[in-house]
Design a protein around this motif. Structure first.
Motif, PDB file in Angstrom:
ATOM      1  N   UNK A 148     -37.481  -5.142 -27.401  1.00 33.41           N
ATOM      2  CA  UNK A 148     -38.406  -6.149 -26.877  1.00 33.41           C
ATOM      3  C   UNK A 148     -37.978  -6.669 -25.512  1.00 33.41           C
ATOM      4  N   UNK A 149     -36.714  -6.474 -25.157  1.00 33.59           N
ATOM      5  CA  UNK A 149     -36.216  -6.921 -23.855  1.00 33.59           C
ATOM      6  C   UNK A 149     -36.647  -5.988 -22.736  1.00 33.59           C
ATOM      7  N   UNK A 150     -37.251  -4.844 -23.085  1.00 38.65           N
ATOM      8  CA  UNK A 150     -37.654  -3.887 -22.069  1.00 38.65           C
ATOM      9  C   UNK A 150     -36.641  -2.783 -21.850  1.00 38.65           C
ATOM     10  N   UNK A 151     -35.560  -2.808 -22.588  1.00 36.23           N
ATOM     11  CA  UNK A 151     -34.510  -1.794 -22.517  1.00 36.23           C
ATOM     12  C   UNK A 151     -33.715  -1.911 -23.807  1.00 36.23           C
ATOM     13  N   UNK A 152     -32.683  -1.093 -23.955  1.00 41.56           N
ATOM     14  CA  UNK A 152     -31.866  -1.170 -25.162  1.00 41.56           C
ATOM     15  C   UNK A 152     -32.529  -0.484 -26.336  1.00 41.56           C
ATOM     16  N   UNK A 153     -31.790  -0.382 -27.441  1.00 41.08           N
ATOM     17  CA  UNK A 153     -32.266   0.376 -28.598  1.00 41.08           C
ATOM     18  C   UNK A 153     -32.196  -0.418 -29.903  1.00 41.08           C
ATOM     19  N   UNK A 154     -31.771  -1.676 -29.845  1.00 40.31           N
ATOM     20  CA  UNK A 154     -31.659  -2.474 -31.066  1.00 40.31           C
ATOM     21  C   UNK A 154     -30.696  -1.874 -32.065  1.00 40.31           C
ATOM     22  N   UNK A 155     -29.666  -1.201 -31.570  1.00 41.21           N
ATOM     23  CA  UNK A 155     -28.724  -0.523 -32.458  1.00 41.21           C
ATOM     24  C   UNK A 155     -27.850  -1.518 -33.197  1.00 41.21           C
ATOM     25  N   UNK A 156     -27.447  -1.160 -34.410  1.00 43.26           N
ATOM     26  CA  UNK A 156     -26.491  -1.969 -35.171  1.00 43.26           C
ATOM     27  C   UNK A 156     -25.097  -1.767 -34.597  1.00 43.26           C
ATOM     28  N   UNK A 157     -24.151  -2.568 -35.087  1.00 45.56           N
ATOM     29  CA  UNK A 157     -22.768  -2.416 -34.645  1.00 45.56           C
ATOM     30  C   UNK A 157     -22.269  -1.008 -34.956  1.00 45.56           C
ATOM     31  N   UNK A 158     -22.601  -0.516 -36.151  1.00 41.28           N
ATOM     32  CA  UNK A 158     -22.164   0.827 -36.534  1.00 41.28           C
ATOM     33  C   UNK A 158     -22.817   1.895 -35.662  1.00 41.28           C
ATOM     34  N   UNK A 159     -24.124   1.769 -35.436  1.00 39.33           N
ATOM     35  CA  UNK A 159     -24.837   2.766 -34.631  1.00 39.33           C
ATOM     36  C   UNK A 159     -24.350   2.751 -33.186  1.00 39.33           C
ATOM     37  N   UNK A 160     -24.094   1.563 -32.644  1.00 37.83           N
ATOM     38  CA  UNK A 160     -23.596   1.508 -31.264  1.00 37.83           C
ATOM     39  C   UNK A 160     -22.200   2.109 -31.165  1.00 37.83           C
ATOM     40  N   UNK A 161     -21.406   1.924 -32.223  1.00 37.92           N
ATOM     41  CA  UNK A 161     -20.086   2.552 -32.245  1.00 37.92           C
ATOM     42  C   UNK A 161     -20.180   4.062 -32.262  1.00 37.92           C
ATOM     43  N   UNK A 162     -21.156   4.597 -33.001  1.00 39.12           N
ATOM     44  CA  UNK A 162     -21.322   6.049 -33.058  1.00 39.12           C
ATOM     45  C   UNK A 162     -21.752   6.616 -31.706  1.00 39.12           C
ATOM     46  N   UNK A 163     -22.498   5.828 -30.915  1.00 43.21           N
ATOM     47  CA  UNK A 163     -22.856   6.284 -29.579  1.00 43.21           C
ATOM     48  C   UNK A 163     -21.640   6.353 -28.660  1.00 43.21           C
ATOM     49  N   UNK A 164     -20.582   5.612 -29.028  1.00 40.03           N
ATOM     50  CA  UNK A 164     -19.343   5.663 -28.260  1.00 40.03           C
ATOM     51  C   UNK A 164     -18.424   6.800 -28.723  1.00 40.03           C
ATOM     52  N   UNK A 165     -18.813   7.480 -29.820  1.00 36.00           N
ATOM     53  CA  UNK A 165     -17.962   8.536 -30.373  1.00 36.00           C
ATOM     54  C   UNK A 165     -17.671   9.656 -29.368  1.00 36.00           C
ATOM     55  N   UNK A 166     -18.649  10.100 -28.553  1.00 35.95           N
ATOM     56  CA  UNK A 166     -18.312  11.125 -27.543  1.00 35.95           C
ATOM     57  C   UNK A 166     -17.219  10.662 -26.574  1.00 35.95           C
ATOM     58  N   UNK A 167     -17.193   9.379 -26.253  1.00 32.37           N
ATOM     59  CA  UNK A 167     -16.148   8.851 -25.382  1.00 32.37           C
ATOM     60  C   UNK A 167     -14.793   8.987 -26.051  1.00 32.37           C
ATOM     61  N   UNK A 168     -14.711   8.644 -27.324  1.00 35.01           N
ATOM     62  CA  UNK A 168     -13.463   8.729 -28.072  1.00 35.01           C
ATOM     63  C   UNK A 168     -12.942  10.164 -28.100  1.00 35.01           C
ATOM     64  N   UNK A 169     -13.800  11.114 -28.444  1.00 41.59           N
ATOM     65  CA  UNK A 169     -13.393  12.518 -28.532  1.00 41.59           C
ATOM     66  C   UNK A 169     -12.961  13.039 -27.162  1.00 41.59           C
ATOM     67  N   UNK A 170     -13.744  12.706 -26.131  1.00 46.44           N
ATOM     68  CA  UNK A 170     -13.431  13.189 -24.786  1.00 46.44           C
ATOM     69  C   UNK A 170     -12.125  12.593 -24.267  1.00 46.44           C
ATOM     70  N   UNK A 171     -11.862  11.318 -24.558  1.00 43.45           N
ATOM     71  CA  UNK A 171     -10.616  10.691 -24.132  1.00 43.45           C
ATOM     72  C   UNK A 171      -9.417  11.425 -24.695  1.00 43.45           C
ATOM     73  N   UNK A 172      -9.471  11.718 -25.973  1.00 40.59           N
ATOM     74  CA  UNK A 172      -8.332  12.371 -26.609  1.00 40.59           C
ATOM     75  C   UNK A 172      -8.144  13.785 -26.079  1.00 40.59           C
TER      76      UNK A 172
END
Length: 483
Positions: A291-315
């Motif tokens: 409703x803000x015109x951007x964003x995805x309304x993701x939950x804490x868990x879902x937003x964490x999963x979107x960060x998963x590629x960062x975690x794998x790539x860092x390692x």
């Protein structure tokens, strides 16, 4: 890679440092849950993060230096026990005040980074040092990502207190193994702890970081913020004077002036500003309702999963850098890592309408983090005397944290400076913030280009550092004689 005789030591160091890195970010996604469960106000709950930041900034260089003086294994075990106590108190905390105290205790674990780098340098064969430092840096970088990804599932499946009960078990086992199997350091710095330098260092760090973390609530023009910034400048000047006059300085300023050290620290300051800000604001962006015109309304868990590629790539990139460093050099890897961060933030500024775009950008940025973390540590360790390893790597970690605090504070002003009637930021606030982070990472890449190239690829860090330090001292003495 570590040899057979050092693999257990490396596992202990990686576990301890990884748990501390995870604790840095683990509580952030769950902070609203903690606030509600302990009946705290939002302003009070933010001290759960602030207390940890301030404590880590104070203890990282001080205990790193203590390890140089009294023995790194002894200090490592003491720090692990302190982190264990902090996690136990946090898991049992009956109110927000006790939890804040527990987080301050946990902050002492910041010293695990410099202590671990020092033990690797002491105990591992010269051919193993660079790769092992890169692997440990990969674990440290990935640990922060694990916290972001794991917080949601842990809180959903169990309870926020398990964010601390799990580290209690891991750190307890790690401490017992460290006590039994990690050897004591053969190298000791001479002298004693300069307590005046320690107090002044702590004072100016707190005076700088506290207003940076609280300015959005206190107001940038408030008397508290301005007064603390002025105090930070005065205390910093007093600290420099005290360290310059001390026979046994807490932080040897001659080492900090080595060309490789100060240029690497400059890159760490700028890259830290971008890295910590991405960790802080990207999850909030994807959790914003559509409703803000951007964003995805993701939950804490879902937003964490979107960060998963960062975690794998860092390692993966952190491990890869250990193989690439002898071929292309740590300077090249640091420059490439910072440039990837700038590229990722530039993409994010223009390209953030789909979830897969966020995941892709997170992966690119994560690859840059892994390269940069590993190369910074190798540059510092390879450029200072063995007895200065803890203090020098501790200050590098601290400078990165200071950069992160500055970056997060400035980005917060851009994101929250103008709000919609609903109270949510405008999309332009995030766009401007991501653009700023791209500029900061690009500046970090330019700073990395100033790092002196190594003349001989396989010269040992100790001999190179001794020559550089002797040259710096000679130039200082020559300048004094000419004056």
């Amino acid at each position: 890679m570590p040899g057979k005789s050092t693999r257990l030591t490396f596992a202990v160091l990686a576990t301890g440092a990884g748990v501390f890195a995870m604790l840095q970010s683990l509580i952030a996604p769950a902070l609203p849950t903690v606030q509600h469960a302990l009946h705290a106000s939002q302003s009070t709950a933010t001290w759960v993060m602030t207390a940890y930041l301030l404590s880590a900034s104070v203890f990282t260089p001080i205990l790193g230096r203590v390890g140089d003086l009294v023995g790194r294994k002894r200090t490592l075990v003491a720090v692990l026990l302190t982190v264990l106590a902090g996690c136990l108190v946090a898991a049992l905390a009956p109110n927000i005040g006790v939890l804040i105290v527990a987080r301050a205790i946990q902050g002492a674990g910041g010293a695990l980074f410099p202590l671990s780098f020092g033990i690797i340098r002491d105990e591992f064969a010269p051919s193993e040092v660079s790769g092992s430092i890169s692997n440990l840096s990969a674990v440290i970088a990935a640990g922060g990502g694990v916290g972001i990804v794991a917080a949601g599932p842990i809180v959903s499946a169990l309870d926020y207190r398990w964010l601390f009960w799990i580290p209690v078990a891991v750190v307890a086992v790690t401490t017992l193994i460290a006590l039994r199997y990690v050897p004591e350091s053969p190298h000791r710095a001479e002298g004693r702890v300069n307590w005046l330098g320690a107090v002044l260092l702590s004072a100016w760090l707190v005076a700088l970081l506290l207003p940076l973390s609280q300015a959005t609530r206190w107001g940038w023009g408030s008397a508290r913020v301005i007064g603390l910034f002025v105090a930070a400048v005065v205390l910093f000047a007093l600290w420099l004077q005290a360290e310059a006059r001390s026979r046994t300085p807490l932080i040897d300023l001659r080492v900090m002036r080595l060309p490789t050290v100060w240029t690497t620290n400059a890159a760490a300051l700028l890259f830290g500003a971008g890295m910590y800000s991405i960790w802080s604001f990207l999850p909030g962006f994807v959790q914003t309702p559509g409703s803000a015109g951007y964003g995805f309304g993701a939950s804490v868990t879902a937003s964490g999963l979107l960060m998963l590629p960062m975690l794998v790539a860092m390692f993966l990139s952190g491990v890869l850098s250990g193989r690439l460093e002898p071929v292309v050099g740590a300077k090249t890897l640091l420059t490439a890592g910072a440039a990837l961060g700038a590229f990722a933030c530039g993409l994010l500024t223009l390209w953030h309408d789909q979830r897969w775009q966020i995941a892709l950008v997170a992966g690119v940025f994560g690859f840059g983090i892994g390269l940069a973390f590993a190369s910074m540590a190798n540059l510092i360790v390879g450029s200072v005397p063995a007895e200065q390893t803890g203090a020098a790597t501790g200050m590098n970690a601290n400078i990165r944290t200071i950069g992160g605090s500055i970056g997060a504070a400035v980005t917060s002003v851009l994101v929250t400076g103008r709000l919609q009637p609903s109270g949510l930021p405008y999309a332009s606030g995030y766009t401007h913030g991501f653009g700023l982070l791209a500029v900061l990472c690009l500046a970090a890449a330019l700073a990395a280009l100033l790092v002196p190239a190594r003349r001989a690829a396989r010269v040992t860090g100790a001999s190179r550092a001794t020559c550089d330090l002797a040259r710096t001292v000679g130039e200082a003495a020559g300048g004094g004689a000419r004056g």
